[in-house]
Design an enzyme around this catalytic site. Structure first.
Site, mmCIF file in Angstrom:
data_model
loop_
_atom_site.group_PDB
_atom_site.id
_atom_site.type_symbol
_atom_site.label_atom_id
_atom_site.label_comp_id
_atom_site.label_asym_id
_atom_site.label_seq_id
_atom_site.Cartn_x
_atom_site.Cartn_y
_atom_site.Cartn_z
ATOM 1 C CB SER A 96 -1.036 -0.047 1.157
ATOM 2 O OG SER A 96 -1.906 0.659 1.041
ATOM 3 C CG MET A 97 2.552 5.158 2.539
ATOM 4 S SD MET A 97 2.191 6.218 4.031
ATOM 5 C CE MET A 97 3.363 5.244 5.218
#
Length: 260
Positions: A96-97
């Site tokens: 994700s991030m």
């Protein structure tokens, strides 16, 4: 558990020992995540890989440190921490991030040296060159909690502990602000290969957006999808571990073949 040795050991957690000369796999968590999220993965990959799990500032034992200001600033700080040690072979794995952070960290490694980047494994995130306008970080606390409930990646017990929840919300909001205000700057693609892993029913990433990671490397590109949503890897630990092993093996082969 131990921190990685060296001046910048606050950034890294090493949960398992590795074989001598093992490739270092730097594991970068999602927004609101912390190093222990990758504990099962670190155990599964040891001792063939030396897994360094990143601990972002503003959480757990780094609770009193300043929160993340921007993804670029975080990448700069991580690059300094990672390259404080002698040059080494590196694979960057981010979820994700953490996937966007892996890309930006990879850019810095290839641009400035300080290590041999074998490859990047991007999980659960659209390619940085595929922008979506997102404003989760602007929601009130209830809206922010609703987001992490929907993604189903957080221990449900956190939601039952009001004091703990209030402690983690500032770091979570700062992470969302960093990744949602990040803007990809076009430039030279990575020379290192990229592998992408994604959940087939992840509402935050379409399959086309995941495949677009292939546009960001001049090396090889591999794409894998798994049943499940944004945190598909929680339910497919063995398959994800094997996918990472295969990617690292392919990265090492490509690097060896490229050497004169």
């Amino acid at each position: 558990m131990s921190a990685a040795s060296g001046k910048h050991d606050t950034w890294f957690r090493r949960f398992q020992s590795a074989s001598s000369g093992a490739v270092k796999l730097v594991a970068l968590p999602h927004a609101g995540g912390s190093a222990p999220y990758f504990l099962p993965l670190a155990r599964a990959l040891a001792p063939e890989l030396d897994v360094l799990c990143v601990q972002y500032p503003g959480r757990q034992d780094r609770y009193r440190e300043p929160l993340v200001e921007s993804l670029d600033s975080l990448a700069d700080q991580l690059y300094d921490a990672l390259t404080a040690e002698p040059p080494q072979q590196l694979v960057l794995f981010g979820h994700s991030m953490g996937a966007v952070l892996a890309f930006e960290l990879g850019r810095r490694i290839e641009r400035d040296g300080g290590g041999e980047l074998l490859g990047v494994i991007a999980s659960g995130r659209r390619a940085p060159c595929r922008h979506r306008e997102e404003t989760v970080h602007l929601r009130d606390d209830d809206g922010l909690v609703g987001e992490i409930r929907e993604l189903s990646g957080t221990d449900p017990g956190v939601f039952d502990d009001e004091e703990l929840l209030r402690m983690v919300l500032p770091a979570l909001r700062a992470d969302y602000r960093a990744v949602e205000t990040y803007r990809y700057q076009p430039g030279e693609p990575l020379r290192a290969p990229i592998s992408t892993l994604t959940g087939e029913s992840d509402t935050r990433v379409t399959l086309e957006e995941a495949r677009a990671w292939g546009e960001l490397t001049s090396g090889s590109f591999q794409f894998r999808s798994f049943p499940g949503g944004h945190f598909y890897l929680n339910g497919h630990q063995a398959a994800v571990t094997e996918a990472i092993r295969e990617s690292v093996a392919a990265f090492r082969l490509a690097a060896a073949s490229a050497k004169p």
